[in-house]
Scaffold this active site. Structure first.
Site, PDB file in Angstrom:
ATOM      1  N   LYS A  66       0.817  -1.221   0.000  1.00  0.00           N
ATOM      2  CA  LYS A  66       0.000   0.000   0.000  1.00  0.00           C
ATOM      3  C   LYS A  66       0.850   1.271   0.000  1.00  0.00           C
ATOM      4  CE  LYS A  66      -3.662  -2.537   2.403  1.00  0.00           C
ATOM      5  NZ  LYS A  66      -4.358  -2.748   3.688  1.00  0.00           N
ATOM      6  N   TYR A 115      -6.468  -5.368  -6.182  1.00  0.00           N
ATOM      7  CA  TYR A 115      -6.041  -5.220  -4.782  1.00  0.00           C
ATOM      8  C   TYR A 115      -5.480  -6.541  -4.228  1.00  0.00           C
ATOM      9  CZ  TYR A 115      -6.532  -4.801   0.298  1.00  0.00           C
ATOM     10  OH  TYR A 115      -6.296  -4.835   1.648  1.00  0.00           O
ATOM     11  N   VAL A 124       0.138  -8.293   6.866  1.00  0.00           N
ATOM     12  CA  VAL A 124      -0.214  -9.524   7.598  1.00  0.00           C
ATOM     13  C   VAL A 124       0.618 -10.742   7.191  1.00  0.00           C
ATOM     14  CG1 VAL A 124      -2.576  -8.985   8.367  1.00  0.00           C
ATOM     15  CG2 VAL A 124      -2.194  -9.975   6.098  1.00  0.00           C
TER      16      VAL A 124
HETATM   17  N1  GLN Z   1      -4.627  -8.406   1.798  1.00  0.00           N
HETATM   18  C1  GLN Z   1      -4.839  -8.185   3.202  1.00  0.00           C
HETATM   19  C2  GLN Z   1      -6.299  -7.861   3.472  1.00  0.00           C
HETATM   20  O1  GLN Z   1      -6.879  -7.189   2.678  1.00  0.00           O
HETATM   21  C3  GLN Z   1      -3.954  -7.077   3.668  1.00  0.00           C
HETATM   22  C4  GLN Z   1      -4.114  -6.756   5.142  1.00  0.00           C
HETATM   23  C5  GLN Z   1      -2.830  -6.435   5.841  1.00  0.00           C
HETATM   24  O2  GLN Z   1      -1.752  -6.766   5.414  1.00  0.00           O
HETATM   25  N2  GLN Z   1      -2.961  -5.828   7.003  1.00  0.00           N
HETATM   26  O3  GLN Z   1      -6.865  -8.271   4.446  1.00  0.00           O
END
Ligand code: GLN
Length: 317
Positions: free
Chosen positions: A69, A193, A263
């Site tokens: 992001k 995304y 995550v």
């Molecule tokens: N792709 C994950 C989601 O949309 C990204 C979330 C994260 O890394 N905090 O839940």
């Protein structure tokens, strides 16, 4: 007092983190991420002169997830400039990364570009009527260019896993579409995304890719300007205040650097004027941020005196 030897500090941190029993919990809501071995740890520090100081599994690819992001926001700012801020705010949310509660009150305008809703709105902006495949190619090439490494790739298994289970993100995107905040078809936006979140990199590549953020928007070794100094400063400000979701205060308090977590267990952090750091350990804390990644950065900043707030805090925990 002589400054501590970075190589020694990094090696000691890597050795300690590899053997710690408290490793956090691997994310399982994206099933493919739940299969990653939690006993892994890596740290890579890219210095101003291009030197890399590393420890642990720095050549292992991991899913960068929300760290992507930072790079999609960089692309969106390049495309739309300050118009980005008509779509997303730039205040910390104080809510979990996947929260929907504020969106209704704030009429579909996400608090910041790093919570899922905000990042989905940014993805919509860079999609801008193009085919998902083309926009994804652009995002991937941008990361390969920044890392100076063509082996950065999109992990299709992780992307497919999230496509199957991403009900919450579907809800966020549809909700924003209902408010007229999303222009492109929801499935195009989500497909793009999920795939940019599934970009896989090594810590070594990620530290290099983040270098421009630590050096006023310029790659310090090639001199190539990625963004203006003002934009780099602002990207760092948003990383500091929003990069760890509702754990951003804790991260600023303990580490004291702009940082962005994902995550998959990665964190990209910047020491303005000095270094770009990537850490990775798959186990997460209760905010969804890498448990050992944060501890490692806390030790590194304390021992090197790198906190942007000046005097290093003693490590605890
Ligand atoms: N792709 C994950 C989601 O949309 C990204 C979330 C994260 O890394 N905090 O839940």
């Amino acid at each position: 007092m002589p400054s501590p030897d970075l190589q020694t500090v990094v090696a000691e941190i890597a050795a300690e983190m590899r053997s710690r029993p408290d490793r956090g919990e691997v994310a399982t809501y994206i099933p493919e991420l739940g299969r990653v071995d939690p006993n892994q740890f890596a740290i890579a520090v890219a210095l101003r002169d291009g030197t890399l100081v590393e420890g642990g599994d720095t050549e292992t690819f991991f899913s960068i997830q929300s760290i992507s992001k930072v790079f999609t926001l960089t692309l969106a700012l390049g495309l739309a400039g300050d118009r980005v801020w008509n779509r997303v705010g730039r205040e910390p949310s104080g809510s979990p990364f996947n929260s929907i509660v504020q969106l209704e009150h704030e009429r579909g305008i996400p608090r910041n570009p790093f919570i899922n809703a905000g990042a989905i709105a940014i993805t919509d902006l860079i999609l801008n009527g193009h085919q998902p495949r083309d926009t994804l190619g652009e995002i991937l090439r941008f990361l390969q260019f920044l890392a100076d490494d063509d082996s950065v790739f999109i992990d299709q298994g992780v992307a497919a896993s999230e496509e199957r289970t991403g009900y919450n993100n579907r809800a966020l995107a549809n909700f924003m579409k209902g408010f007229g905040v999303i222009d492109n078809p929801v499935e195009y936006v989500l497909g793009t995304y999920f795939h940019h979140c599934a970009i896989a990199m090594t810590c070594r590549q990620l530290a290099k890719a983040g270098s421009f953020l630590a050096h006023l928007g310029r790659n310090p070794t090639t001199g190539f300007s990625v963004v203006t100094a003002e934009r780099a400063r602002r990207l760092n400000a948003i990383m500091l205040t929003c990069g760890h979701y509702d754990g951003s205060g804790e991260f600023a308090y303990r580490v004291g650097l702009p940082g962005k977590s994902g995550v998959g267990g990665g964190i990209l952090a910047t020491v303005p004027g000095k270094a770009s750091i990537a850490v990775w350990s798959p186990g997460l804390d209760r905010w969804g941020n890498s448990h050992l990644g944060r501890l490692a950065l806390e030790q590194l900043t304390a021992r090197m005196g790198w906190s942007i707030f000046g005097s290093p805090l003693a490590t605890s925990a």
